[in-house]
Motif scaffolding. Sequence first.
Motif, PDB file in Angstrom:
ATOM      1  N   GLY A 136       0.806  -1.207   0.000  1.00  0.00           N
ATOM      2  CA  GLY A 136       0.000   0.000   0.000  1.00  0.00           C
ATOM      3  C   GLY A 136       0.840   1.258   0.000  1.00  0.00           C
ATOM      4  O   GLY A 136       2.076   1.228   0.068  1.00  0.00           O
ATOM      5  N   ILE A 148      -4.162  10.289   1.030  1.00  0.00           N
ATOM      6  CA  ILE A 148      -4.551   8.977   0.493  1.00  0.00           C
ATOM      7  C   ILE A 148      -4.030   7.876   1.412  1.00  0.00           C
ATOM      8  O   ILE A 148      -2.863   7.886   1.809  1.00  0.00           O
ATOM      9  CB  ILE A 148      -4.007   8.767  -0.927  1.00  0.00           C
ATOM     10  CG1 ILE A 148      -4.716   9.696  -1.919  1.00  0.00           C
ATOM     11  CG2 ILE A 148      -4.177   7.311  -1.374  1.00  0.00           C
ATOM     12  CD1 ILE A 148      -4.205   9.569  -3.340  1.00  0.00           C
ATOM     13  N   SER A 150      -4.144   3.727   1.024  1.00  0.00           N
ATOM     14  CA  SER A 150      -4.549   2.672   0.089  1.00  0.00           C
ATOM     15  C   SER A 150      -3.817   1.383   0.400  1.00  0.00           C
ATOM     16  O   SER A 150      -2.716   1.385   0.958  1.00  0.00           O
ATOM     17  CB  SER A 150      -4.258   3.096  -1.351  1.00  0.00           C
ATOM     18  OG  SER A 150      -2.865   3.244  -1.550  1.00  0.00           O
ATOM     19  N   GLU A 192      -8.377  -1.470  -1.009  1.00  0.00           N
ATOM     20  CA  GLU A 192      -8.981  -0.505  -0.106  1.00  0.00           C
ATOM     21  C   GLU A 192      -8.394   0.872  -0.416  1.00  0.00           C
ATOM     22  O   GLU A 192      -7.179   1.009  -0.615  1.00  0.00           O
ATOM     23  CB  GLU A 192      -8.728  -0.872   1.352  1.00  0.00           C
ATOM     24  CG  GLU A 192      -9.377  -2.173   1.791  1.00  0.00           C
ATOM     25  CD  GLU A 192      -9.151  -2.479   3.261  1.00  0.00           C
ATOM     26  OE1 GLU A 192      -8.462  -1.667   3.924  1.00  0.00           O
ATOM     27  OE2 GLU A 192      -9.637  -3.522   3.734  1.00  0.00           O
ATOM     28  N   LEU A 193      -9.254   1.875  -0.421  1.00  0.00           N
ATOM     29  CA  LEU A 193      -8.815   3.237  -0.706  1.00  0.00           C
ATOM     30  C   LEU A 193      -9.624   4.218   0.119  1.00  0.00           C
ATOM     31  O   LEU A 193     -10.860   4.168   0.127  1.00  0.00           O
ATOM     32  CB  LEU A 193      -8.969   3.574  -2.190  1.00  0.00           C
ATOM     33  CG  LEU A 193      -8.661   5.028  -2.583  1.00  0.00           C
ATOM     34  CD1 LEU A 193      -7.192   5.356  -2.323  1.00  0.00           C
ATOM     35  CD2 LEU A 193      -9.011   5.276  -4.049  1.00  0.00           C
ATOM     36  N   ALA A 195      -9.625   8.458   0.823  1.00  0.00           N
ATOM     37  CA  ALA A 195      -9.031   9.716   0.369  1.00  0.00           C
ATOM     38  C   ALA A 195      -9.788  10.897   0.966  1.00  0.00           C
ATOM     39  O   ALA A 195     -11.014  10.857   1.131  1.00  0.00           O
ATOM     40  CB  ALA A 195      -9.046   9.800  -1.155  1.00  0.00           C
ATOM     41  N   THR A 208     -14.336   6.679   0.325  1.00  0.00           N
ATOM     42  CA  THR A 208     -13.727   5.378   0.603  1.00  0.00           C
ATOM     43  C   THR A 208     -14.157   4.395  -0.463  1.00  0.00           C
ATOM     44  O   THR A 208     -15.225   4.554  -1.069  1.00  0.00           O
ATOM     45  CB  THR A 208     -14.168   4.824   1.986  1.00  0.00           C
ATOM     46  OG1 THR A 208     -15.593   4.740   2.019  1.00  0.00           O
ATOM     47  CG2 THR A 208     -13.695   5.729   3.105  1.00  0.00           C
TER      48      THR A 208
END
Length: 208
Positions: A136, A148, A150, A192-193, A195, A208
């Motif tokens: 990530g 961010i 991630s 998965e993200l 921001a 998300t």
Amino acid sequence: AYRPGTNGVYSIAELARPTLTWSRTYGIFGAINYQPVEQFDISLEGRYQWDTIGQDIDYTNLHQRATFRSFTPRVIANFHASDDVNLYVSYSEGRRPGVFNGSLSALSANALEQVLVQFPVPIAVPEEKLTNWEAGIKGRFFDDKLTILSAAYYGKWRGRQMQQNIPYTVGATTQTITVRLPNGSTNIWGLELQATARPTPELTIDGT
């Protein structure tokens, strides 16, 4: 259900005898962090664990004991691209102790034969194992206007203790027994993200 006691006094009769399942766990954990250069560090972690599992079924005179010993490592490597951006990769393992199929001991010889013809049900079910990889990036960009978090991950879950209902007949009646089988296999993956954007001091956008 009642039964007569002494002097004509009735007492509650025991309707079912319980199954006692218990566990005792000891573990040792250690970690080392090493930073060979300013922008890179690596963490090594390890846990050694003893899980003693027991099952006591008095009415069938079954008393099972098993100790599962496991070593579960985790390795995390971090690359600090800048003061605001960090990239990482990790590898880890996990264990779940085994269980017992003590209910088999309550079956008659004929019923047990019917069950085992359908599935090779073990009395002691082995432990489960999870192997996981993850990578990530975490950071702040554009003068802190964008944050961010991630991650991408992939896992292999093997030896899963799957619940199975198995039928058998007693005379003209069909009955079932619920057991655990060590034949489950699952692959896990995902992204998965998270921001947060702040295009102006007055406006914040989360996603998300």
